[in-house]
Motif scaffolding. Structure first.
Motif, PDB file in Angstrom:
ATOM      1  N   VAL A 106      35.054  94.935  45.059  1.00 17.44           N
ATOM      2  CA  VAL A 106      35.391  96.167  45.767  1.00 17.44           C
ATOM      3  C   VAL A 106      34.474  97.298  45.325  1.00 17.44           C
ATOM      4  O   VAL A 106      34.009  98.106  46.144  1.00 17.44           O
ATOM      5  CB  VAL A 106      36.870  96.532  45.519  1.00 17.44           C
ATOM      6  N   ARG A 107      34.167  97.361  44.037  1.00 22.31           N
ATOM      7  CA  ARG A 107      33.337  98.439  43.494  1.00 22.31           C
ATOM      8  C   ARG A 107      31.897  98.400  44.004  1.00 22.31           C
ATOM      9  O   ARG A 107      31.158  99.375  43.822  1.00 22.31           O
ATOM     10  CB  ARG A 107      33.332  98.390  41.968  1.00 22.31           C
TER      11      ARG A 107
ATOM     12  N   ALA B  57      42.056  99.944  48.107  1.00 26.52           N
ATOM     13  CA  ALA B  57      42.714  98.646  48.203  1.00 26.52           C
ATOM     14  C   ALA B  57      44.047  98.752  48.930  1.00 26.52           C
ATOM     15  O   ALA B  57      44.410  97.897  49.752  1.00 26.52           O
ATOM     16  CB  ALA B  57      42.916  98.060  46.808  1.00 26.52           C
ATOM     17  N   ALA B  58      44.787  99.808  48.648  1.00 26.14           N
ATOM     18  CA  ALA B  58      46.068  99.996  49.310  1.00 26.14           C
ATOM     19  C   ALA B  58      45.875 100.230  50.807  1.00 26.14           C
ATOM     20  O   ALA B  58      46.632  99.711  51.636  1.00 26.14           O
ATOM     21  CB  ALA B  58      46.817 101.165  48.679  1.00 26.14           C
ATOM     22  N   ALA B  59      44.854 101.014  51.170  1.00 33.97           N
ATOM     23  CA  ALA B  59      44.586 101.276  52.582  1.00 33.97           C
ATOM     24  C   ALA B  59      44.195 100.001  53.324  1.00 33.97           C
ATOM     25  O   ALA B  59      44.494  99.841  54.509  1.00 33.97           O
ATOM     26  CB  ALA B  59      43.483 102.320  52.715  1.00 33.97           C
ATOM     27  N   ALA B  60      43.516  99.083  52.640  1.00 30.54           N
ATOM     28  CA  ALA B  60      43.130  97.808  53.245  1.00 30.54           C
ATOM     29  C   ALA B  60      44.195  96.733  53.075  1.00 30.54           C
ATOM     30  O   ALA B  60      43.988  95.596  53.476  1.00 30.54           O
ATOM     31  CB  ALA B  60      41.812  97.327  52.632  1.00 30.54           C
ATOM     32  N   ARG B  61      45.310  97.097  52.443  1.00 27.52           N
ATOM     33  CA  ARG B  61      46.405  96.167  52.126  1.00 27.52           C
ATOM     34  C   ARG B  61      45.924  95.024  51.231  1.00 27.52           C
ATOM     35  O   ARG B  61      46.463  93.936  51.246  1.00 27.52           O
ATOM     36  CB  ARG B  61      47.049  95.646  53.405  1.00 27.52           C
ATOM     37  N   LEU B  62      44.897  95.324  50.454  1.00 27.48           N
ATOM     38  CA  LEU B  62      44.429  94.359  49.463  1.00 27.48           C
ATOM     39  C   LEU B  62      45.360  94.336  48.264  1.00 27.48           C
ATOM     40  O   LEU B  62      45.430  93.331  47.542  1.00 27.48           O
ATOM     41  CB  LEU B  62      43.000  94.712  49.026  1.00 27.48           C
TER      42      LEU B  62
ATOM     43  N   GLY C 278      39.070 104.507  38.938  1.00 28.01           N
ATOM     44  CA  GLY C 278      40.091 103.499  39.157  1.00 28.01           C
ATOM     45  C   GLY C 278      41.088 103.904  40.223  1.00 28.01           C
ATOM     46  O   GLY C 278      41.531 103.069  41.032  1.00 28.01           O
ATOM     47  N   THR C 279      41.445 105.180  40.283  1.00 27.95           N
ATOM     48  CA  THR C 279      42.393 105.668  41.290  1.00 27.95           C
ATOM     49  C   THR C 279      41.827 105.491  42.697  1.00 27.95           C
ATOM     50  O   THR C 279      42.544 105.093  43.629  1.00 27.95           O
ATOM     51  CB  THR C 279      42.723 107.147  41.037  1.00 27.95           C
TER      52      THR C 279
END
Length: 590
Positions: free
Chosen positions: A423-424, A439-444, A432-433
């Motif tokens: 992801v990085r 990740a949350a927006a992509a539902r990862l 990190g935030t």
């Protein structure tokens, strides 16, 4: 060969190479001169006062110690220089590959580049680390010994010197006769490497077809070709090796006979003759090693030529005076593009305003994905122009261009590392935030939560340990983290299950919000939210407009739409002469 290597790497690496060669040459001369001390040692030992040999023995020991110190420094310098060149070669190779057009990387080149970047580069640099010192020794030490022999007895020295042009001629003849065989063997080896990769990639197909117990014919043929060419190469090398051995033995025999004649005639003492014969014997070993080293040097030279050819491949040109676009609108202006002789796009003109969405649809092979690749400047157009913010992409610095574009392709490749590391890649300096938010927006985050190692889960090579939907979520999270103003999206849900498709669609919508978007769609139900839709067929735009406009026209898009919706609902496609929008169908040839 050294000059070719320096030409490949540039003048910055010339100094350590020249210093290493000078040190190796000095070491080889010191070795030959140390053998010269055997003449007074043997003369004293075989003379009337053997005790007089002690000073010479001490001098000989000191010379050998000095030679050993020089040899250590020369070998160490060879390894150090080779490691420096290895680092420089990989850096130059990596930088160059990153600048080559994506179209250059077709299937046949995967095996070629793989072999060249691994064993090929190591074979080239092994010359500096392992072969250069023995080669310099084999050339310089015998010449130094011959010079000593000339000083001791000019007739014996001339007899030994007469072998030098013969040895050179044999080496040149062998190299020329072996050139074609070496090139063919290298070509077959690269072909076999490609077949091995193909065999590994074909395992799912072979196993699905119940052919796991069968041999792979193409790979077997390639391996047989290597065996045949290798056998022929070895056989063609035998005459040169035999000729070199014969010349060395004949010269030594001539020296032996001539020494006996001079000794019996009283013109030369027995100690002097013996010393000359010992020196001649010391010439034989390095000369005989030239045959084996010649083959290794030719192989390394062949790989070096391939490396030079690769590095001389022209990358996409960079602008001398780059322009930074002030906007994020996109435009294709009368673009024509070909793959070799095959036309892909012919006079295509498209535009999308900043913050709007353009969907490109059409049948397979129409050139839809090529549109995305041209916008990202994976290729340069043959005619026309591609513009970002009104600026031709050829006038924009490549790094500036790629910083403004996030790309999500249908086939996602992940590097062998953790989920977080992949992801990085979108923005390595992100906190990190920010990573967790993307990740949350992509539902990862749902995927991470159910994995035992969480963010530290290793995805495997290419992301093999994740499902297709999970890999897509990583790619979308990466694009979200990059936060680029332009998004190029190749349909990412065409091969996903319903649950993953819904999750990916949600991530895509968040990715596209407020950005300039070009979306290539294979499922037409994903494009109705686009501001503008272009239908591409046979490399041309046959119609364009909004979703409602295109349905009202009843053309190619409407036909594709009704076929897509009927297929998705499980109903047979409408086969009447009119579209379900109520408009008569138009001629498909338009």
């Amino acid at each position: 060969m050294i000059s070719t290597l320096l030409r490949v790497l540039g003048p910055d690496y010339a100094r350590p190479v020249r210093r290493t060669i000078a040190l190796m040459t000095t070491t080889a001369v010191a070795e030959g001169l140390s053998y010269a001390l055997l003449v007074p040692v043997l003369t004293a030992l075989l003379g009337s006062d053997p005790g007089g040999a002690w000073p010479w023995l001490a001098t000989f020991g000191a010379a050998v110690a000095a030679y050993a110190a020089l040899r250590y420094r020369a070998d160490r310098s060879g390894f150090t220089t080779a490691s420096i060149l290895l680092h420089g070669t990989y850096r130059r190779l990596g930088d160059h590959l990153a600048r080559l057009p994506v179209g250059w990387f077709h299937g046949a080149r995967v095996g070629e580049v793989s072999v060249l970047a691994s064993s090929g580069v190591l074979q080239v640099l092994s010359v500096i680390a392992h072969l250069l010192a023995p080669f310099v020794t084999a050339c310089v030490t015998p010449l130094t010994i011959v010079a000593v022999m000339l000083a001791v007895n000019w007739r014996l020295g001339l007899a030994a010197l007469a072998a030098a042009p013969v040895v050179v001629a044999i080496q040149v003849w062998t190299g020329r006769s072996m050139a074609a065989h070496d090139a063919e063997r290298a070509e077959r080896a690269h072909e076999a490497s490609g077949r091995v990769i193909e065999y590994l990639q074909a395992q799912p197909v072979l196993r699905a077809g119940g052919r796991t117990g069968e041999r792979f014919g193409l790979l077997d043929d390639s391996l047989r070709e290597i065996q045949r060419v290798s056998r022929r190469t070895v056989l063609s090398a035998l005459p040169g090796a035999v000729a070199l051995t014969l010349v060395v033995q004949v010269v030594f025999t001539v020296l032996l006979v001539l020494s006996a004649y001079l000794a019996l005639g009283g013109g030369t003492g027995a100690a002097e003759v013996l010393a000359v014969l010992v020196l001649a014997a010391r010439c034989a070993d390095p000369l005989l090693s030239l045959s084996d080293m010649g083959g290794k040097l030719r192989g390394a030279r062949s790989e070096l030529v391939r490396l030079e050819t690769l590095l001389s491949t022209e990358p996409l040109p960079e602008p001398r005076h780059p322009v930074r676009p002030g906007r994020h609108d996109l435009e294709l202006d009368s673009v024509t593009f070909r793959h070799g002789d095959h036309p892909v796009l012919d006079g295509v003109s498209l535009s999308v305003r900043e913050g709007q969405r353009l969907a490109v649809v059409g049948p397979s092979g129409a050139g839809k994905s090529t549109v995305l690749q041209l916008l990202a400047r994976f290729y340069d157009v043959d005619a026309g122009a591609v513009r970002v913010g009104g600026v031709d992409v050829r006038a924009v610095d490549p790094e500036v261009l790629m910083a403004r574009i996030a790309i999500v392709f249908q086939e996602v490749y992940l590097f062998d590392g953790t989920i977080e590391e992949n992801v990085r890649l979108g923005r390595p300096d992100a906190g990190g935030t920010e990573v967790r938010a993307a990740a949350a927006a992509a539902r990862l985050d749902e995927v991470v939560a159910r994995l035992p190692d969480g963010w530290a889960t290793n995805v495997g090579e290419g992301g093999a340990r994740l499902s297709g939907g999970e890999r897509q979520r990583v790619a979308i999270a990466r694009a979200l983290l990059k936060d680029a103003p332009i998004v190029l999206l190749d349909e990412v849900t065409s091969a996903l299950d319903p649950a993953n498709e819904a999750a990916v669609h949600e991530g895509v919508e968040r990715l596209l919000a407020g950005r300039t978007v070009v979306l290539v769609a294979h499922r037409l139900r994903t494009v109705h939210r686009a501001d503008h839709i272009a239908f591409l067929a046979d490399g041309r735009i046959v119609e364009q407009g909004s979703h409602e406009e295109l349905l009202r026209r009843g053309g190619r898009y409407a036909e594709f739409w009704h076929l897509s919706t009927a297929t998705a609902s499980g109903q047979p496609p409408v086969s009447s002469g009119r579209s379900s929008a109520g408009s008569p169908r138009r001629d498909r040839s338009r």
